[in-house]
Design a protein around this motif. Sequence first.
Motif, short mmCIF file in Angstrom:
data_model
loop_
_atom_site.label_atom_id
_atom_site.label_comp_id
_atom_site.label_asym_id
_atom_site.label_seq_id
_atom_site.Cartn_x
_atom_site.Cartn_y
_atom_site.Cartn_z
N VAL A 186 1.16 -1.13 0.37
CA VAL A 186 0.06 0.05 -0.02
C VAL A 186 0.92 0.57 0.09
O VAL A 186 2.00 1.11 0.32
CB VAL A 186 -0.91 -0.08 0.64
CG1 VAL A 186 -2.05 -1.08 1.11
CG2 VAL A 186 -0.14 -0.76 2.82
N ILE A 187 0.69 2.37 -0.35
CA ILE A 187 1.24 3.34 -0.31
C ILE A 187 1.71 3.51 0.79
O ILE A 187 0.83 4.22 1.29
CB ILE A 187 0.43 4.27 -1.31
CG1 ILE A 187 1.88 5.49 -2.40
CG2 ILE A 187 -0.47 5.51 -0.99
CD1 ILE A 187 1.46 5.16 -3.55
N ASN A 188 2.50 5.11 0.50
CA ASN A 188 2.63 5.66 2.23
C ASN A 188 2.38 7.51 2.37
O ASN A 188 2.55 7.68 1.20
CB ASN A 188 3.61 4.91 2.70
CG ASN A 188 4.84 5.88 1.93
OD1 ASN A 188 5.03 7.40 1.41
ND2 ASN A 188 5.72 4.60 1.15
N SER A 189 2.73 7.88 2.80
CA SER A 189 2.24 9.33 2.08
C SER A 189 3.44 10.18 1.98
O SER A 189 2.61 11.23 1.90
CB SER A 189 1.31 10.27 4.24
OG SER A 189 2.77 9.52 5.03
N LYS A 190 4.40 9.73 2.32
CA LYS A 190 5.62 10.53 1.99
C LYS A 190 5.77 10.18 0.21
O LYS A 190 6.44 11.11 -0.40
CB LYS A 190 6.77 10.10 2.80
CG LYS A 190 5.91 11.09 4.12
CD LYS A 190 8.03 10.86 4.60
CE LYS A 190 7.99 11.65 6.07
NZ LYS A 190 9.15 11.60 6.96
N ASN A 207 1.39 13.77 -2.49
CA ASN A 207 1.37 14.97 -2.36
C ASN A 207 0.26 15.77 -2.13
O ASN A 207 0.19 16.42 -3.25
CB ASN A 207 3.04 15.22 -3.19
CG ASN A 207 4.42 14.15 -2.61
OD1 ASN A 207 4.23 14.05 -2.28
ND2 ASN A 207 4.69 14.43 -4.43
N ILE A 208 0.83 16.46 -1.28
CA ILE A 208 -0.75 17.70 -1.02
C ILE A 208 -0.65 18.70 -1.99
O ILE A 208 -1.55 19.34 -2.69
CB ILE A 208 -0.49 17.88 0.67
CG1 ILE A 208 -0.53 16.81 1.47
CG2 ILE A 208 -1.89 18.33 0.34
CD1 ILE A 208 -1.98 16.28 1.00
N GLY A 209 1.07 19.62 -2.39
CA GLY A 209 0.36 20.10 -2.59
C GLY A 209 0.29 21.33 -2.73
O GLY A 209 -0.42 21.26 -1.17
N ASN A 210 0.57 22.77 -3.39
CA ASN A 210 0.52 24.24 -3.17
C ASN A 210 -1.41 23.99 -3.14
O ASN A 210 -2.22 24.93 -2.03
CB ASN A 210 1.12 24.83 -3.44
CG ASN A 210 2.29 24.60 -3.10
OD1 ASN A 210 2.85 24.55 -2.38
ND2 ASN A 210 3.31 25.23 -4.08
N LEU A 341 -1.65 2.79 4.39
CA LEU A 341 -1.75 4.12 3.75
C LEU A 341 -0.88 5.01 4.28
O LEU A 341 -0.29 5.99 3.45
CB LEU A 341 -3.02 4.41 4.09
CG LEU A 341 -3.58 3.47 2.57
CD1 LEU A 341 -5.43 3.67 2.79
CD2 LEU A 341 -3.61 2.91 1.06
N VAL A 342 -1.01 5.46 5.87
CA VAL A 342 -0.41 6.98 6.27
C VAL A 342 0.15 6.59 7.30
O VAL A 342 0.00 5.73 8.62
CB VAL A 342 -2.12 7.78 7.36
CG1 VAL A 342 -1.64 9.32 7.09
CG2 VAL A 342 -3.06 7.67 5.89
N THR A 343 1.33 7.26 7.75
CA THR A 343 2.34 6.57 7.96
C THR A 343 3.24 8.34 8.80
O THR A 343 3.49 9.12 8.65
CB THR A 343 3.75 5.59 7.02
OG1 THR A 343 4.25 6.72 6.55
CG2 THR A 343 3.24 4.61 6.66
N ASP A 403 1.64 17.24 6.34
CA ASP A 403 1.91 18.54 6.07
C ASP A 403 1.32 19.29 6.95
O ASP A 403 1.33 20.45 6.19
CB ASP A 403 1.96 18.31 4.60
CG ASP A 403 2.90 17.82 3.74
OD1 ASP A 403 3.67 16.22 4.23
OD2 ASP A 403 2.90 17.43 2.51
N GLY A 404 1.01 19.42 8.16
CA GLY A 404 0.72 20.07 8.83
C GLY A 404 -1.20 20.57 9.07
O GLY A 404 -1.23 21.77 9.37
#
Length: 568
Positions: A186-190, A207-210, A341-343, A403-404
């Motif tokens: 599964v994919i990770n958040s980074k 990547n969340i992106g601007n 998924l979220v690490t 990412d905050g």
Amino acid sequence: MKRKRIFSTCGCVLAVGMAISSVSVQAAVYSSIQSSVTKPQTQAGDGLFDYCSDEVKEFAKNFNKDEVFSLAYRQDGETRIDVATFDADEIQAFFDAMSSIKVKNVTTERSSDCDDIFYFTFADASAYRISFNGHHLEANGLCYEISGDEDLWKLANALLKNGDDENDQIDNLETKNQDDTDKSGVINSKNGNEGAKNPGIGGIVGNIGNDAKNNNTNGDAANSADPDAVVSYTLTSIVDQETNETVARCYAPSDYTIEHQIMWWGDGKWQSPASPVQVQIQASDSNMMYQMAYMSDVQYMYDEMYAQQGLYEEGALFYNTYPQLTPMYASGYADFIISSLVTDTDITIEAEEEVTAEQEDILTELAQQCYDEQQTAVQSGGLVAIDGVACTASDRTYSFMLDGIDYRAKVVTMTKIIQFSMTQAAGYSDTYYVWNAPYTYIYMTPTAAFEKGLDDFNLFMLNTKVSDGFIIASSNLSTQLIAQISNGTQSTQTPGDYFKSEMEKQPDTYDTENFCDYILSQNAYETSDGSTIKLPNIYDYVYEGDDGKIYAGNTVDQPAGSTRLYAK
């Protein structure tokens, strides 16, 4: 009921026909429960069982710890916790503690959030329930004061503690480190889409992106939706490039980007002869604020004797057939998915959708149907017995920081666990579990936008799925591959060729229902090509455009070049 618990200490809330343990290597027998609160009975004494139904009295009279499959305990307070023991001596201790309880007077005291329920379950699909409210016995539709119950609550508290300790040992509920996640399937958040060797859902977190960050800075704007706006949805057919067969479909907002992966045995950690082909679909808006994903069926295996010999390895194939994974109820599997998924961040369970009695009946019916089918199948061999089946469903919401930014995620899934045991005729004893997750849906977005996207996610869940032909063809391919491995033979066809030939025999329909079809309010509409689309029942007007899009809204303004559809 809202609950917030970090994974390392979480228990599992079961959406099932009866209460069984938290995430455990044991599967549960689904049963018709003989309640202690049925009709009033004539009491012959002042013991607890004297106040129970005739069925429970008979059970107590003939109690034999070796015949009981499990003792399950549900503590339903501010949070709901389910645990169980399968140890015969511990089950005897619970029975003895209950037998020592004396019933006193009827009380009118009732507690709205302090229920304790015990289930004695049997492998023949029967179970007996003893219920308490605020440490008062519930029986005959009344509440009774009791005495001599100290031993029972000591045992119950010890079982709760043991259940928490077991959960802490299950590493699939812990946040994984970077290296482990790269290999987890599964994919990770980074990594986002950068991990070439990552076989998971491409970019489910990404990547969340601007753009997404900027949109999240104004919570009011993110949540503001025009109630009169007409939204459009587009059908995307998912085609397997290897066989050129249409294997799935996806309905999502027309401005979403649809990506997919068709994963074959050897492509990823969880693909195997048991799950030779899997479909993964992701739908996301242009700035990756709203992200939805679907994963088709995955099969797993767990063997107790194999594990006791130190041979268990998560993801490794069991005799080249099934990937090994400790069996999980649906809520535990949802935790497993989101924590993979979220690490590198704390994940909190924000909410668990409650399952109605009607929905529990559906799950029980599904489990019973599977039990009957498996019972018929194993009788011919004589060496293997089916102990029980558990069908569970879960709809969980999580919160975390990326990412905050405050994020919310929802995981909707189902698991089916079948427990088998080797009979004495086989020459040795063993218990093993074959289990699967027929589907998993994921929704992820910044918290400020979470509510706004739920209707689109519901439509995605109702309509995004593999075809009926895919289900049949992949099952037939799995049966063939496992037979070849067991017999040491080899087919003249490649798996892809066999799958294609099977797909060509099957109808191009999407009639197989998921549990989502039972839990989401919806209306069904027939489109011009004879297919069906299901929409949340929040729309008064639905249209089909000449461009193939579906338009939905609550105004009479009909989009140009469209035809109105009416609910079936």
